[in-house]
Scaffold this active site. Structure first.
Site, short mmCIF file in Angstrom:
data_model
loop_
_atom_site.label_atom_id
_atom_site.label_comp_id
_atom_site.label_asym_id
_atom_site.label_seq_id
_atom_site.Cartn_x
_atom_site.Cartn_y
_atom_site.Cartn_z
N HIS A 154 -17.24 -5.52 -2.04
CA HIS A 154 -17.08 -5.63 -3.42
C HIS A 154 -15.94 -5.22 -3.94
CE1 HIS A 154 -21.61 -6.28 -3.86
NE2 HIS A 154 -21.80 -5.22 -3.11
C1 BDR Z 1 -21.03 -1.80 -6.50
O1 BDR Z 1 -22.09 -0.92 -6.45
C2 BDR Z 1 -21.75 -0.09 -5.33
O2 BDR Z 1 -22.85 0.00 -4.33
C3 BDR Z 1 -20.56 -0.58 -4.58
O3 BDR Z 1 -19.80 0.41 -4.03
C4 BDR Z 1 -20.01 -1.35 -5.67
O4 BDR Z 1 -18.99 -0.87 -6.54
C5 BDR Z 1 -21.66 -3.21 -6.14
O5 BDR Z 1 -22.70 -3.40 -6.80
#
Ligand code: BDR
Ligand code: CA
Length: 314
Positions: A244
């Site tokens: 992400h």
């Molecule tokens: C986001 O939530 C976290 O678990 C990850 O680092 C990312 O920033 C994804 O939903």
């Protein structure tokens, strides 16, 4: 050569945050990291600030300024995501404690003072976790809002709806009041929602390419990904897992990899059922003014090629 863009990375590492930080630190031609501010999110603050320092050391950059910020959301109890990231937030490889020191002072003050010090419109904020530190800075010093060049953040979802609840993405869900402040701030926003990050999936070849770099950072990224993947692969039945947060930094380096729409995005803060939902007017069915470039697509091969090439520089 263009001057590098000055950024503050606000983060809750997190394996994918870690890859984002490595990407930024390996791209000095495009990006100057003024500092890294840790926030509570994937794991509590003592771990996120420590993880941020581990990552800087891994990148060979113990000189980077790392600050600890808010340990809880503005108005709510912290929700964490050890079920995804493991107990430490950086589960996977065994990592030694960092030697580099945490900076004295609060991350929120660092954000404010940096925005005051640097020329107005020259500092981009890159939040990779809940938006608590950013909103706290805007609340404490409202005059900094107009000095921010842009906010490029990972958070939210429209077509993919949610990951921590059926209707909310983790970063927004953890601190919806903070997100609401940021989305209403009037700052130029670029949003990397799950809609795009779920198209930036790892697969065997992509992870093998990290490992094949033959360097410690390359191996760490492969091992983090091996750990992080299992959760999404089980949940979605996908070939790999979304990286992400690196989408935020990749956008700064190669915006042409991404496409999206300028739309209105508002945050649900009232409903228990849909708390933290990013209500994104993708189809333009309201007259509400656009406040964000909401990204929907990525050239995933180009994204992974960039990541591998840059991590290979470390
Ligand atoms: C986001 O939530 C976290 O678990 C990850 O680092 C990312 O920033 C994804 O939903
Ligand atoms: Ca994160």
């Amino acid at each position: 050569m263009p001057t590098p863009r000055k950024i503050i990375i606000d983060t809750d590492p997190g394996q994918d945050d870690a890859v984002a930080i490595l990407l930024a630190l390996s791209s000095p031609e495009e990006i100057e990291v003024l500092g890294i501010t840790a926030v509570a999110g994937n794991v509590p603050l003592p771990l996120t600030q420590k993880n941020a320092r581990i990552i800087c050391e891994l990148a060979g950059r113990p000189d980077v300024l790392v600050y600890a910020g808010c340990e809880a959301p503005l108005k709510r109890k912290l929700v964490t995501a050890e079920h995804v990231h493991g107990k430490t937030g950086l589960d996977g490889p065994v990592l030694a404690d960092p030697v580099m020191q945490l900076q004295p002072g609060h991350a929120v003050d660092f954000i404010i003072e940096t925005l005051w010090r640097e020329a107005a419109g020259s500092v981009t904020l890159c939040p990779l976790g809940p938006l608590t530190n950013i909103a706290a800075a805007f609340l404490k010093a409202p005059d900094v809002v107009g000095r921010v060049a842009q906010i490029v953040l990972m958070g939210g979802a429209y077509f993919e709806v949610g990951n921590i609840t059926p209707t909310a993405e983790f970063n927004i869900y953890v601190d919806p009041e903070a997100a609401d402040i940021v989305f209403k701030s009037g700052v130029d926003l670029v949003v990397m929602p799950l809609d795009v990050t779920h198209k930036a999936l790892t697969n065997k070849a992509r992870v093998a390419a990290f490992r094949a770099l033959g360097t410690k950072p390359g191996r760490m990224v492969a091992e983090w990904t091996d750990f992080f993947e299992r959760f999404d692969m089980q949940k979605y039945g996908s070939e790999g897992a979304p990286l992400h947060d690196p989408c935020v930094i990749a956008y700064l380096i190669k915006p042409e990899l991404f496409s999206g729409r300028h739309i209105n995005v508002e945050i649900e803060t009232g409903s228990e059922l849909t708390l933290g939902m990013t209500v994104a007017d993708w189809w333009g069915v309201t007259k509400r003014p656009a406040n964000a470039l909401f990204i929907g697509d990525v050239d995933a091969d180009g994204f992974y090629a960039l990541l591998t090439e840059r991590i290979g520089r470390l």
